[in-house]
Design an enzyme around this catalytic site. Structure first.
Site, PDB file in Angstrom:
ATOM      1  CG  ASP A  13      42.162  39.883  45.980  1.00 20.95           C
ATOM      2  OD1 ASP A  13      41.955  39.379  44.860  1.00 20.95           O
ATOM      3  OD2 ASP A  13      41.273  39.989  46.846  1.00 20.95           O
ATOM      4  CG  ASP A  20      36.727  40.993  42.856  1.00 14.61           C
ATOM      5  OD1 ASP A  20      35.812  41.820  42.790  1.00 14.61           O
ATOM      6  OD2 ASP A  20      37.306  40.528  41.865  1.00 14.61           O
TER       7      ASP A  20
END
Length: 252
Positions: free
Chosen positions: A17, A19
């Site tokens: 991922d 963010d």
């Protein structure tokens, strides 16, 4: 087809991922909190997602719509986030190790690719940023300046089902070892989609993916800095530890 699959011959691949995992703050949360309807409503929606009361797809679109509805054009939002988002202090060391040891690192994000590209280039430089594949949603910007997120999998309640990024690699004959790093509600779809899951857990911060994994009894290794990810992956790659040993040593 395997021939068209990036990194199809790699024995080890890190998916991550972006963010709040590679970065210290979630750019979409930052935009919603500071340019949209604010943190209180965002957290309400996150809890609804965790409790199965609302889909991530619909809640996330609502968050981003609040940014546009407040009068912020897309390029202005992108510029704001480039100025305010910072890098996990261990990511560069982890990425450098990956380059040296030929371990691909692939970003799998529920954010919008143009924003991720701009932030990443600012944080690690355009040359290194270009070496990282990004699998993310897109954005539609209309002639009048209005904009909205374009989901990779609009039929899925995740909007972007991250498990689909790793699924093709499971069909490869040599069965590569897959790692996934995440932190929040956007990563729920990937929680069971890797051989070893890393969950970013930082004291004082919300850890929605950890909440989900603890609730569903999904094993993972907790980390607060990407140097920890590098060290665990390096031990597995070098044959000094197994996935099972690392999971036993990490938080489960």
């Amino acid at each position: 087809m395997a021939a068209d699959l990036p990194h199809a011959s790699a024995p080890f691949i890190i998916f991550s991922d972006f963010d709040g995992t590679i970065t210290t703050r979630d750019s979409n949360d930052t935009a919603t909190d500071e340019l949209g309807f604010g943190v209180a409503r965002r957290r309400e929606l996150n809890v609804e997602i965790l409790n199965g009361q609302k889909s991530f797809r619909d809640a996330f679109a609502e968050m981003l719509a609040s940014v546009y509805d407040a009068g912020h054009k897309f390029d202005a939002v992108k510029d704001y986030l480039v100025k305010h988002i910072t890098l996990d202090t261990g990511f560069k060391a982890c990425f450098d190790w990956c380059k040296t040891n030929n371990v691909p690192l692939v970003i799998v994000s529920s954010g919008m690719k143009p924003i991720i590209e701009a932030i990443l280039a600012n944080l690690i430089g355009a040359d290194d940023a270009a070496k990282i594949d990004i699998i993310a949603n897109d954005v539609d910007i209309a002639a009048d300046g209005s904009w909205k997120i374009v989901y990779r999998h609009p039929e899925s309640h995740f909007g972007h089902d991250k498990s689909r990024a790793t699924a093709p690699y499971r069909d490869l004959a040599h069965k590569p070892t897959l790692f996934f790093c995440g932190d929040g509600v956007s990563d729920l779809s990937a929680a069971k989609a890797s051989d070893l899951l890393f969950v970013k857990v930082i004291e004082g911060h919300t850890n929605d993916l950890a909440v989900h994994c603890d609730r569903e009894k999904i094993p993972y290794v907790a980390f607060s800095n990407f140097e920890q990810v590098r060290d665990v992956v390096a031990r597995v790659v070098d044959g000094k530890a197994t996935i099972e040993q690392e999971l036993a040593a990490g938080k489960q």
